[in-house]
Design a protein around this motif. Structure first.
Motif, PDB file in Angstrom:
ATOM      1  N   UNK A 217       0.819  -1.384   0.113  1.00  0.00           N
ATOM      2  CA  UNK A 217      -0.073  -0.007   0.042  1.00  0.00           C
ATOM      3  C   UNK A 217       0.950   1.251   0.146  1.00  0.00           C
ATOM      4  N   UNK A 218       2.040   1.026   0.093  1.00  0.00           N
ATOM      5  CA  UNK A 218       3.178   2.200  -0.090  1.00  0.00           C
ATOM      6  C   UNK A 218       3.442   2.492   1.268  1.00  0.00           C
ATOM      7  N   UNK A 219       3.266   1.893   2.413  1.00  0.00           N
ATOM      8  CA  UNK A 219       3.905   2.451   3.491  1.00  0.00           C
ATOM      9  C   UNK A 219       5.212   2.025   3.830  1.00  0.00           C
ATOM     10  N   UNK A 220       6.057   2.654   4.511  1.00  0.00           N
ATOM     11  CA  UNK A 220       7.450   2.116   4.871  1.00  0.00           C
ATOM     12  C   UNK A 220       7.684   2.298   6.482  1.00  0.00           C
ATOM     13  N   UNK A 221       8.646   1.255   6.766  1.00  0.00           N
ATOM     14  CA  UNK A 221       8.982   1.047   8.369  1.00  0.00           C
ATOM     15  C   UNK A 221      10.464   1.237   8.349  1.00  0.00           C
TER      16      UNK A 221
END
Length: 267
Positions: A217-221
Protein backbone atom coordinates in the motif's frame (compact mmCIF):
# COMPACT_ATOMS: atom_id res chain seq x y z
CA UNK A 1 -18.86 -20.03 49.51
CA UNK A 2 -17.32 -17.38 47.25
CA UNK A 3 -18.26 -16.69 43.64
CA UNK A 4 -14.89 -18.04 42.54
CA UNK A 5 -15.47 -21.35 44.33
CA UNK A 6 -18.90 -21.74 42.72
CA UNK A 7 -17.42 -21.73 39.20
CA UNK A 8 -17.46 -25.15 37.48
CA UNK A 9 -14.17 -26.99 37.78
CA UNK A 10 -13.77 -27.32 34.02
CA UNK A 11 -14.02 -23.56 33.43
CA UNK A 12 -10.98 -21.30 33.56
CA UNK A 13 -7.53 -20.48 32.26
CA UNK A 14 -4.44 -22.65 32.09
CA UNK A 15 -1.23 -20.61 31.94
CA UNK A 16 2.19 -21.59 30.65
CA UNK A 17 4.96 -19.34 31.92
CA UNK A 18 4.66 -17.15 35.02
CA UNK A 19 6.70 -14.26 33.64
CA UNK A 20 6.14 -10.52 33.40
CA UNK A 21 3.44 -10.76 30.73
CA UNK A 22 1.29 -13.04 32.89
CA UNK A 23 2.00 -11.13 36.12
CA UNK A 24 1.30 -7.66 34.74
CA UNK A 25 -1.04 -8.17 31.76
CA UNK A 26 -3.02 -11.40 32.15
CA UNK A 27 -3.81 -12.14 35.79
CA UNK A 28 -4.55 -8.51 36.87
CA UNK A 29 -7.19 -8.27 34.10
CA UNK A 30 -9.04 -11.51 34.79
CA UNK A 31 -11.20 -10.53 37.74
CA UNK A 32 -13.21 -13.05 39.72
CA UNK A 33 -15.29 -14.38 36.84
CA UNK A 34 -12.37 -15.96 34.95
CA UNK A 35 -10.55 -18.24 37.41
CA UNK A 36 -7.02 -19.51 36.91
CA UNK A 37 -7.04 -23.31 36.95
CA UNK A 38 -3.35 -24.04 36.64
CA UNK A 39 0.00 -22.32 36.18
CA UNK A 40 2.75 -24.34 34.49
CA UNK A 41 6.09 -22.74 35.26
CA UNK A 42 9.27 -24.70 34.60
CA UNK A 43 11.31 -22.49 36.97
CA UNK A 44 10.45 -23.32 40.63
CA UNK A 45 11.96 -19.99 41.72
CA UNK A 46 9.18 -18.25 39.79
CA UNK A 47 6.54 -20.27 41.63
CA UNK A 48 7.90 -19.51 45.07
CA UNK A 49 6.32 -20.56 48.36
CA UNK A 50 3.34 -18.22 48.43
CA UNK A 51 0.73 -19.73 46.14
CA UNK A 52 -2.94 -18.96 45.66
CA UNK A 53 -4.92 -21.82 47.20
CA UNK A 54 -7.38 -21.85 44.27
CA UNK A 55 -4.69 -22.48 41.67
CA UNK A 56 -2.79 -25.60 40.75
CA UNK A 57 0.95 -25.07 40.26
CA UNK A 58 3.54 -27.35 38.69
CA UNK A 59 6.80 -27.31 36.73
CA UNK A 60 5.49 -29.35 33.79
CA UNK A 61 6.50 -27.67 30.50
CA UNK A 62 3.52 -29.22 28.69
CA UNK A 63 -0.05 -30.28 29.42
CA UNK A 64 -0.23 -33.22 31.80
CA UNK A 65 -1.66 -36.47 30.44
CA UNK A 66 -4.85 -36.08 32.51
CA UNK A 67 -5.30 -32.36 31.84
CA UNK A 68 -8.22 -31.08 29.76
CA UNK A 69 -7.73 -27.33 29.21
CA UNK A 70 -10.44 -24.74 28.67
CA UNK A 71 -8.64 -21.51 27.73
CA UNK A 72 -4.86 -21.68 27.41
CA UNK A 73 -2.43 -18.77 27.70
CA UNK A 74 0.99 -19.57 26.22
CA UNK A 75 3.70 -17.30 27.62
CA UNK A 76 6.50 -19.84 28.02
CA UNK A 77 9.89 -20.12 26.30
CA UNK A 78 9.54 -18.81 22.75
CA UNK A 79 10.37 -22.05 20.96
CA UNK A 80 7.63 -23.91 22.89
CA UNK A 81 4.74 -21.62 21.91
CA UNK A 82 3.59 -23.48 18.81
CA UNK A 83 3.85 -26.96 20.36
CA UNK A 84 1.80 -26.02 23.43
CA UNK A 85 -0.83 -24.23 21.33
CA UNK A 86 -1.20 -27.20 18.99
CA UNK A 87 -1.48 -29.65 21.90
CA UNK A 88 -4.12 -27.44 23.56
CA UNK A 89 -6.24 -27.36 20.42
CA UNK A 90 -6.01 -31.13 20.04
CA UNK A 91 -7.10 -31.52 23.69
CA UNK A 92 -10.24 -29.49 23.02
CA UNK A 93 -9.27 -26.05 24.31
CA UNK A 94 -11.97 -23.45 23.71
CA UNK A 95 -9.44 -20.72 22.88
CA UNK A 96 -5.67 -20.18 22.85
CA UNK A 97 -3.83 -16.92 23.57
CA UNK A 98 -0.17 -16.84 22.47
CA UNK A 99 2.24 -14.24 23.77
CA UNK A 100 4.80 -12.86 21.34
CA UNK A 101 6.41 -14.27 19.35
CA UNK A 102 3.66 -16.55 18.07
CA UNK A 103 6.24 -18.92 16.55
CA UNK A 104 10.00 -18.95 15.96
CA UNK A 105 10.21 -21.03 12.76
CA UNK A 106 8.35 -21.31 9.45
CA UNK A 107 7.72 -24.99 10.13
CA UNK A 108 5.98 -24.18 13.43
CA UNK A 109 3.87 -21.57 11.65
CA UNK A 110 2.70 -24.10 9.06
CA UNK A 111 1.81 -26.65 11.76
CA UNK A 112 -0.06 -23.99 13.74
CA UNK A 113 -2.09 -22.91 10.70
CA UNK A 114 -2.92 -26.52 9.82
CA UNK A 115 -4.13 -27.22 13.37
CA UNK A 116 -6.24 -24.06 13.49
CA UNK A 117 -7.86 -25.01 10.19
CA UNK A 118 -8.59 -28.54 11.41
CA UNK A 119 -9.93 -27.74 14.88
CA UNK A 120 -11.41 -24.26 14.22
CA UNK A 121 -10.05 -23.05 17.56
CA UNK A 122 -9.85 -19.26 18.04
CA UNK A 123 -6.19 -18.29 18.46
CA UNK A 124 -5.26 -14.80 19.63
CA UNK A 125 -1.85 -13.17 19.20
CA UNK A 126 -1.00 -11.11 22.29
CA UNK A 127 0.62 -8.10 20.63
CA UNK A 128 -0.42 -5.41 23.09
CA UNK A 129 0.34 -2.42 20.86
CA UNK A 130 -2.73 -3.33 18.81
CA UNK A 131 -4.78 -2.36 21.86
CA UNK A 132 -3.05 0.90 22.75
CA UNK A 133 -5.53 3.68 23.62
CA UNK A 134 -3.42 5.92 21.37
CA UNK A 135 -4.43 4.01 18.23
CA UNK A 136 -7.83 5.70 17.89
CA UNK A 137 -6.21 9.13 18.28
CA UNK A 138 -3.49 8.21 15.82
CA UNK A 139 -5.87 7.08 13.09
CA UNK A 140 -8.11 10.13 13.57
CA UNK A 141 -5.25 12.64 13.58
CA UNK A 142 -3.53 11.12 10.53
CA UNK A 143 -6.85 11.12 8.69
CA UNK A 144 -6.47 7.57 7.39
CA UNK A 145 -9.02 4.88 6.56
CA UNK A 146 -8.41 1.10 6.82
CA UNK A 147 -5.76 0.15 4.27
CA UNK A 148 -4.37 3.67 3.79
CA UNK A 149 -0.57 3.88 4.15
CA UNK A 150 0.85 4.84 7.56
CA UNK A 151 4.63 5.06 7.61
CA UNK A 152 6.59 4.49 10.81
CA UNK A 153 10.05 5.57 11.93
CA UNK A 154 11.02 4.06 15.27
CA UNK A 155 14.05 3.90 17.56
CA UNK A 156 13.71 1.24 20.25
CA UNK A 157 16.08 0.71 23.15
CA UNK A 158 16.18 -2.78 24.63
CA UNK A 159 17.67 -3.52 28.05
CA UNK A 160 20.95 -5.48 27.81
CA UNK A 161 20.46 -9.13 28.71
CA UNK A 162 22.73 -11.38 30.79
CA UNK A 163 24.90 -13.73 28.68
CA UNK A 164 22.87 -16.82 29.63
CA UNK A 165 19.41 -15.25 29.37
CA UNK A 166 16.98 -17.53 27.49
CA UNK A 167 16.21 -14.78 24.95
CA UNK A 168 19.77 -15.42 23.76
CA UNK A 169 19.20 -19.13 23.15
CA UNK A 170 19.48 -20.06 19.45
CA UNK A 171 16.04 -21.70 19.52
CA UNK A 172 14.48 -18.43 20.78
CA UNK A 173 15.21 -16.82 17.44
CA UNK A 174 16.79 -13.45 16.80
CA UNK A 175 16.22 -10.17 18.64
CA UNK A 176 13.83 -9.29 15.85
CA UNK A 177 11.68 -12.33 16.67
CA UNK A 178 11.98 -11.90 20.43
CA UNK A 179 11.32 -8.16 20.74
CA UNK A 180 11.36 -6.36 17.41
CA UNK A 181 8.14 -8.17 16.47
CA UNK A 182 6.21 -5.74 18.74
CA UNK A 183 6.92 -2.70 16.55
CA UNK A 184 6.69 -4.64 13.29
CA UNK A 185 3.28 -6.00 14.25
CA UNK A 186 2.03 -2.53 15.21
CA UNK A 187 3.15 -1.16 11.84
CA UNK A 188 1.38 -3.97 9.99
CA UNK A 189 -1.73 -3.58 12.17
CA UNK A 190 -2.01 0.15 11.40
CA UNK A 191 -1.75 -0.71 7.70
CA UNK A 192 -4.46 -3.41 7.84
CA UNK A 193 -1.75 -6.05 7.25
CA UNK A 194 -0.98 -4.93 3.70
CA UNK A 195 1.33 -7.52 2.05
CA UNK A 196 5.06 -6.95 2.49
CA UNK A 197 6.78 -5.82 -0.69
CA UNK A 198 10.37 -5.54 0.56
CA UNK A 199 12.15 -6.47 3.80
CA UNK A 200 15.78 -5.98 4.79
CA UNK A 201 17.67 -6.16 8.10
CA UNK A 202 21.25 -5.05 8.79
CA UNK A 203 23.45 -5.52 11.86
CA UNK A 204 25.36 -2.34 12.70
CA UNK A 205 28.01 -3.64 15.05
CA UNK A 206 27.12 -5.80 18.05
CA UNK A 207 24.41 -3.59 19.53
CA UNK A 208 22.20 -2.29 16.72
CA UNK A 209 19.89 -3.75 14.09
CA UNK A 210 18.17 -1.67 11.41
CA UNK A 211 15.05 -3.08 9.76
CA UNK A 212 13.58 -1.62 6.58
CA UNK A 213 10.17 -2.72 5.32
CA UNK A 214 7.86 -1.50 2.58
CA UNK A 215 4.29 -2.62 1.97
CA UNK A 216 2.12 -2.96 -1.12
CA UNK A 217 0.00 0.00 0.00
CA UNK A 218 3.08 2.26 -0.08
CA UNK A 219 3.79 2.45 3.66
CA UNK A 220 7.38 2.19 4.90
CA UNK A 221 8.93 1.17 8.22
CA UNK A 222 12.38 2.09 9.48
CA UNK A 223 13.06 0.40 12.82
CA UNK A 224 16.30 0.71 14.78
CA UNK A 225 16.81 -1.73 17.66
CA UNK A 226 19.69 -1.23 20.06
CA UNK A 227 20.77 -2.21 23.56
CA UNK A 228 23.54 0.43 23.71
CA UNK A 229 22.51 3.19 26.09
CA UNK A 230 21.28 3.81 29.61
CA UNK A 231 19.14 1.07 31.22
CA UNK A 232 17.93 3.50 33.90
CA UNK A 233 14.28 3.40 32.80
CA UNK A 234 14.22 0.04 31.05
CA UNK A 235 12.86 -0.39 27.53
CA UNK A 236 12.48 2.96 25.72
CA UNK A 237 11.01 3.92 22.37
CA UNK A 238 10.56 6.93 20.12
CA UNK A 239 7.97 6.27 17.41
CA UNK A 240 6.88 8.60 14.60
CA UNK A 241 3.91 7.83 12.37
CA UNK A 242 3.31 9.86 9.22
CA UNK A 243 0.48 10.26 6.72
CA UNK A 244 -1.29 13.08 4.87
CA UNK A 245 1.16 15.73 6.04
CA UNK A 246 0.64 14.88 9.72
CA UNK A 247 3.19 13.42 12.14
CA UNK A 248 2.23 11.59 15.34
CA UNK A 249 5.01 11.05 17.87
CA UNK A 250 4.65 8.48 20.67
CA UNK A 251 7.42 8.26 23.27
CA UNK A 252 7.74 5.38 25.74
CA UNK A 253 4.10 4.38 25.09
CA UNK A 254 2.88 7.23 27.33
CA UNK A 255 3.56 10.59 25.64
CA UNK A 256 1.54 11.47 22.52
CA UNK A 257 1.64 14.51 20.25
CA UNK A 258 0.25 15.01 16.75
CA UNK A 259 1.03 18.00 14.54
CA UNK A 260 0.58 19.32 11.03
CA UNK A 261 1.99 22.33 9.23
CA UNK A 262 -0.66 24.44 10.97
CA UNK A 263 0.30 23.45 14.50
CA UNK A 264 -0.33 20.90 17.23
CA UNK A 265 -3.49 18.83 16.72
CA UNK A 266 -3.51 16.91 19.98
CA UNK A 267 -1.20 16.44 22.96
Amino acid sequence: MTEREEEPQEYGITIFGYGNYVKTMVIPQLGSKIPVRCVHEIDPWQIGRRRNEHWSWDTSPYLRSNEDPDVVVVASFHHTHAGIAVAAMKRGARAVIIEKPVVTTSTDLEILFETIAEYKTPVFAAFQRRYSPFNDCLVADLGVRPGDPVSSFTIAYEVPLPPQHWYRWPNSGSRIISNGCHWIDHFLYLNSFSPVRQLEADHLGDSSIVIRMSLENGATLLLSLTHAGSPRLGVREHCEFRANGVTVTVTDSKHYISESACGVIRR
